[in-house]
Structures are given as structure tokens and as C-alpha cells.
Design a protein around this motif. Structure first.
Motif, PDB file in Angstrom:
ATOM      1  N   GLN A 158       0.832  -1.198   0.000  1.00  0.00           N
ATOM      2  CA  GLN A 158       0.000   0.000   0.000  1.00  0.00           C
ATOM      3  C   GLN A 158       0.873   1.256   0.000  1.00  0.00           C
ATOM      4  O   GLN A 158       0.577   2.228  -0.681  1.00  0.00           O
ATOM      5  N   PHE A 159       1.953   1.229   0.755  1.00  0.00           N
ATOM      6  CA  PHE A 159       2.862   2.368   0.808  1.00  0.00           C
ATOM      7  C   PHE A 159       3.521   2.610  -0.549  1.00  0.00           C
ATOM      8  O   PHE A 159       3.636   3.751  -1.000  1.00  0.00           O
ATOM      9  N   VAL A 160       3.943   1.537  -1.225  1.00  0.00           N
ATOM     10  CA  VAL A 160       4.547   1.675  -2.547  1.00  0.00           C
ATOM     11  C   VAL A 160       3.521   2.241  -3.533  1.00  0.00           C
ATOM     12  O   VAL A 160       3.844   3.111  -4.347  1.00  0.00           O
ATOM     13  N   GLY A 161       2.278   1.769  -3.448  1.00  0.00           N
ATOM     14  CA  GLY A 161       1.220   2.303  -4.302  1.00  0.00           C
ATOM     15  C   GLY A 161       1.026   3.796  -4.093  1.00  0.00           C
ATOM     16  O   GLY A 161       0.839   4.555  -5.047  1.00  0.00           O
ATOM     17  N   LEU A 162       1.085   4.224  -2.848  1.00  0.00           N
ATOM     18  CA  LEU A 162       0.966   5.659  -2.565  1.00  0.00           C
ATOM     19  C   LEU A 162       2.159   6.434  -3.105  1.00  0.00           C
ATOM     20  O   LEU A 162       2.010   7.568  -3.561  1.00  0.00           O
ATOM     21  N   GLY A 163       3.335   5.821  -3.053  1.00  0.00           N
ATOM     22  CA  GLY A 163       4.511   6.469  -3.636  1.00  0.00           C
ATOM     23  C   GLY A 163       4.332   6.701  -5.123  1.00  0.00           C
ATOM     24  O   GLY A 163       4.643   7.784  -5.639  1.00  0.00           O
ATOM     25  N   TYR A 164       3.802   5.692  -5.820  1.00  0.00           N
ATOM     26  CA  TYR A 164       3.514   5.852  -7.243  1.00  0.00           C
ATOM     27  C   TYR A 164       2.463   6.930  -7.479  1.00  0.00           C
ATOM     28  O   TYR A 164       2.543   7.700  -8.431  1.00  0.00           O
ATOM     29  N   GLN A 165       1.472   6.984  -6.629  1.00  0.00           N
ATOM     30  CA  GLN A 165       0.425   7.993  -6.780  1.00  0.00           C
ATOM     31  C   GLN A 165       1.001   9.399  -6.603  1.00  0.00           C
ATOM     32  O   GLN A 165       0.671  10.305  -7.359  1.00  0.00           O
ATOM     33  N   CYS A 166       1.893   9.575  -5.626  1.00  0.00           N
ATOM     34  CA  CYS A 166       2.536  10.876  -5.431  1.00  0.00           C
ATOM     35  C   CYS A 166       3.424  11.227  -6.622  1.00  0.00           C
ATOM     36  O   CYS A 166       3.470  12.380  -7.051  1.00  0.00           O
ATOM     37  N   PHE A 167       4.132  10.223  -7.163  1.00  0.00           N
ATOM     38  CA  PHE A 167       4.968  10.443  -8.345  1.00  0.00           C
ATOM     39  C   PHE A 167       4.108  10.878  -9.529  1.00  0.00           C
ATOM     40  O   PHE A 167       4.449  11.821 -10.244  1.00  0.00           O
ATOM     41  N   LEU A 168       2.980  10.198  -9.730  1.00  0.00           N
ATOM     42  CA  LEU A 168       2.070  10.550 -10.816  1.00  0.00           C
ATOM     43  C   LEU A 168       1.521  11.959 -10.626  1.00  0.00           C
ATOM     44  O   LEU A 168       1.412  12.728 -11.582  1.00  0.00           O
ATOM     45  N   HIS A 169       1.189  12.300  -9.400  1.00  0.00           N
ATOM     46  CA  HIS A 169       0.690  13.641  -9.098  1.00  0.00           C
ATOM     47  C   HIS A 169       1.731  14.707  -9.483  1.00  0.00           C
ATOM     48  O   HIS A 169       1.394  15.725 -10.097  1.00  0.00           O
ATOM     49  N   THR A 170       3.001  14.448  -9.171  1.00  0.00           N
ATOM     50  CA  THR A 170       4.072  15.382  -9.520  1.00  0.00           C
ATOM     51  C   THR A 170       4.217  15.491 -11.031  1.00  0.00           C
ATOM     52  O   THR A 170       4.363  16.590 -11.571  1.00  0.00           O
ATOM     53  N   LYS A 171       4.171  14.358 -11.726  1.00  0.00           N
ATOM     54  CA  LYS A 171       4.299  14.372 -13.185  1.00  0.00           C
ATOM     55  C   LYS A 171       3.143  15.129 -13.846  1.00  0.00           C
ATOM     56  O   LYS A 171       3.344  15.854 -14.825  1.00  0.00           O
ATOM     57  N   ILE A 172       1.943  14.967 -13.319  1.00  0.00           N
ATOM     58  CA  ILE A 172       0.791  15.669 -13.887  1.00  0.00           C
ATOM     59  C   ILE A 172       0.914  17.170 -13.646  1.00  0.00           C
ATOM     60  O   ILE A 172       0.586  17.979 -14.513  1.00  0.00           O
ATOM     61  N   LYS A 173       1.421  17.547 -12.485  1.00  0.00           N
ATOM     62  CA  LYS A 173       1.644  18.969 -12.202  1.00  0.00           C
ATOM     63  C   LYS A 173       2.659  19.558 -13.185  1.00  0.00           C
ATOM     64  O   LYS A 173       2.449  20.644 -13.736  1.00  0.00           O
ATOM     65  N   GLU A 174       3.742  18.821 -13.444  1.00  0.00           N
ATOM     66  CA  GLU A 174       4.733  19.264 -14.426  1.00  0.00           C
ATOM     67  C   GLU A 174       4.120  19.340 -15.822  1.00  0.00           C
ATOM     68  O   GLU A 174       4.427  20.256 -16.596  1.00  0.00           O
ATOM     69  N   LEU A 175       3.254  18.387 -16.158  1.00  0.00           N
ATOM     70  CA  LEU A 175       2.601  18.383 -17.466  1.00  0.00           C
ATOM     71  C   LEU A 175       1.706  19.611 -17.628  1.00  0.00           C
ATOM     72  O   LEU A 175       1.693  20.239 -18.689  1.00  0.00           O
ATOM     73  N   LYS A 176       0.986  19.972 -16.592  1.00  0.00           N
ATOM     74  CA  LYS A 176       0.143  21.176 -16.656  1.00  0.00           C
ATOM     75  C   LYS A 176       0.981  22.413 -16.916  1.00  0.00           C
ATOM     76  O   LYS A 176       0.618  23.254 -17.748  1.00  0.00           O
ATOM     77  N   GLU A 177       2.112  22.522 -16.224  1.00  0.00           N
ATOM     78  CA  GLU A 177       3.007  23.665 -16.441  1.00  0.00           C
ATOM     79  C   GLU A 177       3.545  23.673 -17.865  1.00  0.00           C
ATOM     80  O   GLU A 177       3.616  24.727 -18.508  1.00  0.00           O
ATOM     81  N   LYS A 178       3.904  22.494 -18.364  1.00  0.00           N
ATOM     82  CA  LYS A 178       4.415  22.368 -19.731  1.00  0.00           C
ATOM     83  C   LYS A 178       3.345  22.770 -20.754  1.00  0.00           C
ATOM     84  O   LYS A 178       3.631  23.455 -21.737  1.00  0.00           O
ATOM     85  N   LEU A 179       2.109  22.354 -20.513  1.00  0.00           N
ATOM     86  CA  LEU A 179       1.015  22.708 -21.423  1.00  0.00           C
ATOM     87  C   LEU A 179       0.757  24.208 -21.416  1.00  0.00           C
ATOM     88  O   LEU A 179       0.507  24.805 -22.469  1.00  0.00           O
ATOM     89  N   GLU A 180       0.806  24.818 -20.252  1.00  0.00           N
ATOM     90  CA  GLU A 180       0.607  26.272 -20.175  1.00  0.00           C
ATOM     91  C   GLU A 180       1.686  27.011 -20.947  1.00  0.00           C
ATOM     92  O   GLU A 180       1.402  27.999 -21.628  1.00  0.00           O
TER      93      GLU A 180
END
Length: 151
Positions: A45-67
Motif C-alpha cells: 500500500q505504501f509503494v502504491g501511494l509512492g507511485y500515486q505521489c509520483f504521478l501527481h508530480t508528473k501531472i503537475k509538471e505536465l500542466k506547467e508544460k502545457l501552459e
């Protein structure tokens, strides 16, 4: 200092997400026989949350890139429209709704006399653009429903 504060505040989100994940995975009552199994389950479960946090960071970077890409004058009008649509959609989605959205996509193999056709269900152009910009292989130039035909 602001980055440290932001990461510290993520702790509450991580604990809240861990609680939600625990509830979704039927972790409220741990039905295990020994401590090692419990530790393994909690670790997964902890590893899954780590992946979720990583995905959240990548999506935030993607939003900045799109802007940034929307302000680029060299970008074709069609690409600007696609990027604007994707950015608008991403801004409306929570992390859980994004995960739920892509949870319905399935890969199906259909066999016929002509060979095997692999189809991906529930996928749109916006989804393919999203995966391509995230750097996930296999989504860049494939048609919507037909992935590969093999004899």
C-alpha cells in the motif's frame, strides 16, 4: 523554505490517501495470520501511494508544460487546441477522478482468420495525447481502436 513547507504539507495528504487506500483495499480489518503478511500488505500500500505521489508530480509538471506550450507562437493551431483542451480537462480533474477515468480502459485481443487484432476500449485522442506527453510508450501514433495486427 517554501519547497520544504509544501512537502511537509503533503504529509497530511499522504496520510489521508493512505487511509483512503486502506479503505478501498479492504484494509480496515487486516485479515492476515501473521505479522510478516501484515507488513507486506502495508508495504504494498505504501509503494502504491509512492507511485500515486509520483504521478501527481508528473501531472503537475505536465500542466506547467502545457501552459508554456500555449504561449508558443510557433505551435500549430490544431496542436494549440488539443493542448488547451487537455489542460482544461486536467484542471477539472482530481487525482482520484483521473485514476477512475483510466480504470475503465481495457486491452482486448480479438482472433479471427486474418490474425489477431488488439483493441483498446474507452480511449480518446485526449487520452492518447495525455499518455504521450507523460512519456508512456505505445500511445503516440496508434489509431484509436486498432493497435496491432499479427498473422
Amino acid at each position: 523554505c517554501f519547497e520544504t513547507l509544501r512537502k511537509y504539507r503533503l504529509r497530511e495528504k499522504i496520510e489521508e490517501a493512505f487511509k483512503d487506500t486502506k479503505n478501498r483495499l479492504d484494509g480496515t480489518r487486516t485479515r492476515v495470520w501473521d505479522g510478516d503478511t501484515l507488513k507486506g500488505r502495508m508495504f504494498c500500500q505504501f509503494v502504491g501511494l509512492g507511485y500515486q505521489c509520483f504521478l501527481h508530480t508528473k501531472i503537475k509538471e505536465l500542466k506547467e508544460k502545457l501552459e508554456l506550450s500555449l504561449s508558443d507562437k510557433k505551435l500549430a493551431e490544431k496542436d494549440k487546441d488539443q493542448n488547451a483542451d487537455l489542460l482544461k480537462w486536467l484542471k477539472k480533474q482530481s487525482m482520484q477522478s483521473l485514476i477512475d477515468w483510466f480504470d475503465c480502459i481495457e486491452l482486448t485481443s480479438l482472433r479471427s482468420d486474418n490474425g489477431t487484432v488488439k483493441q483498446r476500449s474507452g480511449e480518446t485522442k485526449r487520452d492518447r495525447l495525455f499518455f504521450t506527453l507523460l512519456g508512456i510508450p505505445g500511445f503516440d501514433e496508434t489509431p484509436q481502436n486498432q493497435l496491432k495486427v499479427s498473422p
